[in-house]
Design a protein around this motif. Structure first.
Motif, mmCIF file in Angstrom:
data_model
loop_
_atom_site.group_PDB
_atom_site.id
_atom_site.type_symbol
_atom_site.label_atom_id
_atom_site.label_comp_id
_atom_site.label_asym_id
_atom_site.label_seq_id
_atom_site.Cartn_x
_atom_site.Cartn_y
_atom_site.Cartn_z
ATOM 1 N N ASP A 36 -12.968 15.386 3.836
ATOM 2 C CA ASP A 36 -13.691 15.325 2.568
ATOM 3 C C ASP A 36 -13.497 16.636 1.806
ATOM 4 O O ASP A 36 -13.864 17.705 2.289
ATOM 5 N N GLN A 37 -12.924 16.561 0.629
ATOM 6 C CA GLN A 37 -12.588 17.759 -0.147
ATOM 7 C C GLN A 37 -13.822 18.568 -0.545
ATOM 8 O O GLN A 37 -13.776 19.799 -0.554
ATOM 9 N N GLU A 38 -14.917 17.903 -0.876
ATOM 10 C CA GLU A 38 -16.136 18.632 -1.264
ATOM 11 C C GLU A 38 -16.702 19.398 -0.071
ATOM 12 O O GLU A 38 -17.113 20.550 -0.191
ATOM 13 N N ALA A 39 -16.712 18.751 1.094
ATOM 14 C CA ALA A 39 -17.178 19.424 2.306
ATOM 15 C C ALA A 39 -16.266 20.604 2.630
ATOM 16 O O ALA A 39 -16.734 21.684 2.998
ATOM 17 N N ARG A 40 -14.971 20.393 2.497
ATOM 18 C CA ARG A 40 -14.005 21.458 2.774
ATOM 19 C C ARG A 40 -14.261 22.665 1.873
ATOM 20 O O ARG A 40 -14.200 23.809 2.315
ATOM 21 N N LYS A 41 -14.595 22.416 0.616
ATOM 22 C CA LYS A 41 -14.883 23.502 -0.335
ATOM 23 C C LYS A 41 -16.113 24.295 0.120
ATOM 24 O O LYS A 41 -16.109 25.526 0.105
ATOM 25 N N ILE A 42 -17.161 23.594 0.542
ATOM 26 C CA ILE A 42 -18.388 24.245 1.006
ATOM 27 C C ILE A 42 -18.106 25.096 2.240
ATOM 28 O O ILE A 42 -18.543 26.245 2.336
ATOM 29 N N TYR A 43 -17.358 24.537 3.190
ATOM 30 C CA TYR A 43 -17.023 25.283 4.403
ATOM 31 C C TYR A 43 -16.122 26.479 4.101
ATOM 32 O O TYR A 43 -16.225 27.521 4.727
ATOM 33 N N ARG A 44 -15.246 26.326 3.142
ATOM 34 C CA ARG A 44 -14.369 27.439 2.752
ATOM 35 C C ARG A 44 -15.196 28.589 2.179
ATOM 36 O O ARG A 44 -14.961 29.747 2.487
ATOM 37 N N GLU A 45 -16.188 28.268 1.357
ATOM 38 C CA GLU A 45 -17.063 29.303 0.800
ATOM 39 C C GLU A 45 -17.833 30.008 1.913
ATOM 40 O O GLU A 45 -17.970 31.234 1.910
ATOM 41 N N GLN A 46 -18.322 29.229 2.885
ATOM 42 C CA GLN A 46 -19.013 29.810 4.033
ATOM 43 C C GLN A 46 -18.058 30.707 4.815
ATOM 44 O O GLN A 46 -18.420 31.811 5.229
#
Length: 140
Positions: free
Chosen positions: A73-83
């Protein structure tokens, strides 16, 4: 060879209590548990954590772990990348140069190749290495 204590095994106490317990036991190296460190720096600075470890002769040799970077999931990936980027900064601030990454999907070998080529996340720079921990597929 250097024995390294994994902070996750000292649960449920907090970061400061872990550092004291490790020091009392004569430990000189620790694999930080990022959740505990993050909770500690909510009330204290990363520099305080770094000093606490250094004052007791404990080297933070690794931190565990970051997941989700290879989520489908691209949105989840973005959140994890920020973390992940926040955690890289935190690791650097406490003097830890290794951050364990856990791929959590089927076909992880191809995704790890993507990750290492920098197509999923940017290289964190020469001052921080990324360690990739891959799970072996279950035997059929």
């Amino acid at each position: 060879m250097m024995p390294v204590f994994a902070q996750v095994t000292l649960r449920p106490q907090g970061f400061a209590e872990d550092v004291q317990a490790l020091s009392d036991a004569g430990a000189t190296a620790v694999e930080l548990w990022l959740t505990k460190l993050e909770q500690f720096v909510e009330a204290h600075s990363p520099e305080t954590a770094r000093k606490m470890l250094a004052d007791r002769g404990i080297t933070p040799v690794a931190a565990s772990y970051q997941g989700g970077l290879l989520a489908p999931d691209q949105e989840a990936r973005k959140i994890y990348r920020e973390q992940f980027m926040r955690r890289l900064d935190l690791c650097q601030a406490v003097g830890c140069s290794l951050l364990n990454i856990l791929p959590e999907l089927t076909g992880a070998a191809a995704a790890i190749g993507e990750l290492l080529r920098g197509h999923v996340i940017p290289s964190p720079g020469p001052e921080l290495e990324a360690v990739i921990l891959a799970r072996r597929p279950a035997a059929r």
